[in-house]
Enzyme design. Structure first.
Site, PDB file in Angstrom:
ATOM      1  N   SER A   1      27.992  22.402  38.150  1.00  0.00           N
ATOM      2  CA  SER A   1      28.473  23.731  37.767  1.00  0.00           C
ATOM      3  C   SER A   1      29.749  24.070  38.527  1.00  0.00           C
ATOM      4  CB  SER A   1      27.428  24.801  38.061  1.00  0.00           C
ATOM      5  OG  SER A   1      27.954  26.090  37.799  1.00  0.00           O
TER       6      SER A   1
ATOM      7  N   TYR B   1      21.383  29.295  43.089  1.00  0.00           N
ATOM      8  CA  TYR B   1      21.765  28.359  42.031  1.00  0.00           C
ATOM      9  C   TYR B   1      22.986  27.546  42.456  1.00  0.00           C
ATOM     10  CZ  TYR B   1      23.797  26.723  37.631  1.00  0.00           C
ATOM     11  OH  TYR B   1      24.354  25.951  36.646  1.00  0.00           O
TER      12      TYR B   1
END
Length: 253
Positions: free
Chosen positions: A145, A158
């Site tokens: 990500s 996350y």
């Protein structure tokens, strides 16, 4: 239909989500026999059916990759069986994204994020990479990500979990690369639904070279490249597919 992955087999975790669906379809379109994995059987069967309708080869295998080693090992065994005895390509795509700030993240949420995003791919790779090496080689593509390298005030657990996955990519490249298994990561930017429907995410791409959010196909094409022989000399790489989000800023005059 292409042939870049002809006679290859592939397992895609999180194959019912927008990126996972696109990745599974792209691998199949290049000739790979694909196992789509996910928790929702109805959605998973629909993804596999759509791939078959398009002329590809796909099956669905249900799995709840919550971080338990037994769950990852069970998926590895079943996918290997369904794919005729081997998995050549593993795409560690399954992930969860709760967005609390640090003070709002309780222990259960933290553990769940690391269970799905770090432990599950860790034990799945541990189960499949040695078999790939014994069979002569393979490719593992992790889905990271953009938030790993551009700090945001939310989703911190996350971001940390995806940072751990990037570190695992480099460590696995060193561990398994000499045995013929290439390990790399695709790091997506802001990705919209495939149909391009407005979802409000485009604002996060203001000031970037692309100036807009990306489609799942952009990630899928990158995964196909890293899974193919075209990337035979690529090991331990983090491939940013993010419209320039983390690398360049467009400054208006």
């Amino acid at each position: 239909m292409g042939s870049r992955l002809r006679e290859k087999t592939a397992l895609v975790t999180g194959g019912t989500g927008r990126i996972g669906r696109a990745v599974a379809a792209a691998l199949a379109a290049e000739g790979a026999r694909v196992v789509v994995s996910g928790r929702d059987r109805a959605r998973g069967e629909a993804v596999a059916a759509a791939i078959r309708d398009a002329g590809g080869s796909a099956d669905f295998v249900a799995a709840d990759l919550d971080g338990r080693a037994d769950a990852s090992r069970a998926l590895a065994r079943e996918a290997t069986r369904v794919l005729g005895g081997r998995v050549d390509i593993l795409v560690n795509n399954a992930g969860v994204f709760p967005g609390p700030s640090t003070p709002e993240t309780d222990e259960a949420t933290f553990d769940a994020v690391y269970g799905v995003n770090v432990k599950a791919p860790f034990f799945l790779t541990a189960a499949l990479a040695p078999a790939m090496a014994e069979a002569g080689g393979g490719a593992i593509v992790n889905i990271g990500s953009w938030v790993v390298r551009l700090g945001l005030p939310a989703g911190v657990a996350y971001a940390a979990s995806k940072g751990a996955l990037e570190t695992l990519t480099r460590s696995w490249a060193a561990e398994f690369g000499p045995r013929g298994v290439r390990v790399n990561t695709v790091s997506p930017g802001v990705i919209r639904e495939q149909d391009g429907a407005a979802d409000g995410s485009g604002v996060l791409m203001n000031g970037t070279p692309a100036g807009r959010s990306g489609a799942p196909d952009a990630i899928a094409h990158a995964v196909v490249y890293l899974a193919s022989e075209e990337a035979v000399f690529v090991h331990g790489a983090i491939l940013d597919v993010d419209g320039g989000r983390v690398s360049a800023a467009v400054i208006a005059a």
